[in-house]
Design a protein around this motif. Structure first.
Motif, mmCIF file in Angstrom:
data_model
loop_
_atom_site.group_PDB
_atom_site.id
_atom_site.type_symbol
_atom_site.label_atom_id
_atom_site.label_comp_id
_atom_site.label_asym_id
_atom_site.label_seq_id
_atom_site.Cartn_x
_atom_site.Cartn_y
_atom_site.Cartn_z
ATOM 1 N N ILE A 103 0.853 -1.193 0.000
ATOM 2 C CA ILE A 103 0.000 0.000 0.000
ATOM 3 C C ILE A 103 0.887 1.241 0.000
ATOM 4 O O ILE A 103 1.811 1.348 0.812
ATOM 5 N N SER A 104 0.602 2.163 -0.898
ATOM 6 C CA SER A 104 1.381 3.396 -0.985
ATOM 7 C C SER A 104 0.807 4.461 -0.055
ATOM 8 O O SER A 104 -0.355 4.385 0.365
ATOM 9 N N ILE A 105 1.613 5.438 0.267
ATOM 10 C CA ILE A 105 1.148 6.575 1.069
ATOM 11 C C ILE A 105 0.036 7.284 0.296
ATOM 12 O O ILE A 105 0.230 7.687 -0.854
ATOM 13 N N PRO A 106 -1.154 7.443 0.876
ATOM 14 C CA PRO A 106 -2.267 8.050 0.147
ATOM 15 C C PRO A 106 -2.024 9.525 -0.192
ATOM 16 O O PRO A 106 -1.388 10.253 0.568
ATOM 17 N N LEU A 107 -2.550 9.930 -1.325
ATOM 18 C CA LEU A 107 -2.552 11.341 -1.705
ATOM 19 C C LEU A 107 -3.708 12.054 -1.010
ATOM 20 O O LEU A 107 -4.579 11.424 -0.405
ATOM 21 N N GLY A 108 -3.724 13.373 -1.115
ATOM 22 C CA GLY A 108 -4.876 14.138 -0.661
ATOM 23 C C GLY A 108 -4.685 14.845 0.663
ATOM 24 O O GLY A 108 -3.563 15.060 1.132
ATOM 25 N N LEU A 109 -5.808 15.205 1.286
ATOM 26 C CA LEU A 109 -5.821 15.981 2.517
ATOM 27 C C LEU A 109 -5.641 15.099 3.747
ATOM 28 O O LEU A 109 -6.190 13.999 3.825
ATOM 29 N N TYR A 110 -4.892 15.636 4.707
ATOM 30 C CA TYR A 110 -4.665 14.970 5.986
ATOM 31 C C TYR A 110 -5.035 15.914 7.123
ATOM 32 O O TYR A 110 -4.750 17.113 7.063
ATOM 33 N N ASP A 111 -5.628 15.365 8.163
ATOM 34 C CA ASP A 111 -5.833 16.097 9.410
ATOM 35 C C ASP A 111 -4.671 15.781 10.348
ATOM 36 O O ASP A 111 -4.361 14.611 10.588
ATOM 37 N N PHE A 112 -4.042 16.814 10.855
ATOM 38 C CA PHE A 112 -2.959 16.666 11.823
ATOM 39 C C PHE A 112 -3.504 17.073 13.185
ATOM 40 O O PHE A 112 -3.939 18.208 13.374
ATOM 41 N N THR A 113 -3.496 16.146 14.147
ATOM 42 C CA THR A 113 -4.028 16.427 15.480
ATOM 43 C C THR A 113 -2.908 16.408 16.502
ATOM 44 O O THR A 113 -2.094 15.475 16.547
ATOM 45 N N TYR A 114 -2.867 17.456 17.287
ATOM 46 C CA TYR A 114 -1.858 17.656 18.336
ATOM 47 C C TYR A 114 -2.527 17.442 19.690
ATOM 48 O O TYR A 114 -3.574 18.027 19.974
ATOM 49 N N PHE A 115 -1.932 16.601 20.537
ATOM 50 C CA PHE A 115 -2.451 16.329 21.878
ATOM 51 C C PHE A 115 -1.426 16.821 22.891
ATOM 52 O O PHE A 115 -0.243 16.468 22.810
ATOM 53 N N ASP A 116 -1.867 17.622 23.873
ATOM 54 C CA ASP A 116 -0.914 18.085 24.882
ATOM 55 C C ASP A 116 -1.016 17.240 26.147
ATOM 56 O O ASP A 116 -1.829 16.305 26.239
ATOM 57 N N GLY A 117 -0.178 17.550 27.135
ATOM 58 C CA GLY A 117 -0.112 16.756 28.350
ATOM 59 C C GLY A 117 -1.350 16.832 29.217
ATOM 60 O O GLY A 117 -1.520 16.011 30.125
ATOM 61 N N GLU A 118 -2.230 17.810 28.964
ATOM 62 C CA GLU A 118 -3.467 17.958 29.720
ATOM 63 C C GLU A 118 -4.653 17.317 29.019
ATOM 64 O O GLU A 118 -5.793 17.459 29.470
ATOM 65 N N GLY A 119 -4.396 16.620 27.912
ATOM 66 C CA GLY A 119 -5.481 15.969 27.176
ATOM 67 C C GLY A 119 -6.211 16.882 26.212
ATOM 68 O O GLY A 119 -7.201 16.483 25.613
ATOM 69 N N ARG A 120 -5.710 18.101 26.036
ATOM 70 C CA ARG A 120 -6.328 19.035 25.092
ATOM 71 C C ARG A 120 -5.795 18.769 23.690
ATOM 72 O O ARG A 120 -4.672 18.301 23.515
ATOM 73 N N THR A 121 -6.623 19.056 22.697
ATOM 74 C CA THR A 121 -6.232 18.802 21.310
ATOM 75 C C THR A 121 -6.408 20.054 20.453
ATOM 76 O O THR A 121 -7.194 20.944 20.771
ATOM 77 N N GLU A 122 -5.652 20.097 19.374
ATOM 78 C CA GLU A 122 -5.791 21.131 18.363
ATOM 79 C C GLU A 122 -5.502 20.474 17.026
ATOM 80 O O GLU A 122 -4.678 19.557 16.918
ATOM 81 N N GLN A 123 -6.185 20.923 15.979
ATOM 82 C CA GLN A 123 -6.100 20.249 14.684
ATOM 83 C C GLN A 123 -5.859 21.242 13.558
ATOM 84 O O GLN A 123 -6.337 22.382 13.599
ATOM 85 N N THR A 124 -5.094 20.808 12.564
ATOM 86 C CA THR A 124 -4.895 21.579 11.348
ATOM 87 C C THR A 124 -4.793 20.610 10.182
ATOM 88 O O THR A 124 -4.876 19.390 10.366
#
Length: 226
Positions: free
Chosen positions: A112-133
């Motif tokens: 399987i090749s690395i898929p093309l297209g859009l990806y969601d990048f999610t960041y998780f901090d030490g307090e369990g909070r998340t942010e996405q781009t």
């Protein structure tokens, strides 16, 4: 923003080079809400020899506005194929102007090749909070079926060439442009007495491909005996 994150001497090859960690000043960042600036991704075509086809992996990084050292884990999710990868040990690096976190070794199942297209990048901090781009991946799928020799024979003009110099233990000692004084391999290795091998890297402008050429060793006889 640079075209791609620089590589850090103490990180793996696909991470970037920075001189120092940014110091926190004036206010504490320990309780700051995660805030991201931008994310980027690369498909790494990694060659073992000039005649082999490459292995493929995905490297993804995010630039943060909030204190990057608060990161606990990251994940990337392809919207089209709905594939998701998670790293609970992302690398962290920074310079005087920016700070990044990411991972350089996301892989797909065999065949399987690395898929093309859009990806969601999610960041998780030490307090369990998340942010996405979001970031996107584009590359020529035919590159997965060409050898290192074929790539060099037909190398496009819009490439950025870099060189990575390693110790015998795999520590990255140098990453950057090939110096004009390096007329042959002996002069490359003379730059650092701890160096054992180097790899030439090519980044194609306009897409997300990075090509890692096979290692060139200082002590060929030693390698052949292994």
């Amino acid at each position: 923003m640079p075209d791609y994150p620089p590589f850090n001497k103490k990180l793996s090859l696909f991470a970037a080079i920075f001189t120092a960690v940014v110091l926190c000043i004036c206010v504490s960042c320990s309780d700051s809400t995660p805030e991201l600036s931008s994310a980027t991704g690369y498909v790494i075509f990694d060659y073992d020899s000039m005649e082999s086809y490459p292995s493929m992996r995905l490297a993804a990084f995010v630039q943060t506005v909030s204190e990057v050292r608060r990161v606990e884990k990251i994940s990337v999710f392809n919207r089209k194929n709905r594939l998701e990868w998670t790293s609970e040990s992302p690398v962290v690096f920074s310079d005087e102007k920016s700070q990044w976190t990411g991972y350089t070794d996301f892989v797909c199942a065999k065949g399987i090749s690395i898929p093309l297209g859009l990806y969601d990048f999610t960041y998780f901090d030490g307090e369990g909070r998340t942010e996405q781009t979001v970031f996107s991946i584009y590359y020529d799928a035919k590159n997965a079926a060409i050898t290192a020799k074929d790539f060099l024979d037909k190398k496009p003009s819009n490439v950025i060439e870099k060189i990575a110099l390693y110790s015998e233990q795999g520590m990255l000692l140098y990453f950057g442009d090939k110096k004009a004084s390096w007329k042959d391999d002996a002069l490359i290795f003379k730059t650092n007495g701890q160096s054992s091998y180097y790899r030439t890297c090519y980044k194609i402008s306009g897409d997300n491909s990075i090509f890692m050429m096979p290692p060139v060793y200082k002590n060929i006889q030693k390698i052949e005996k292994k």
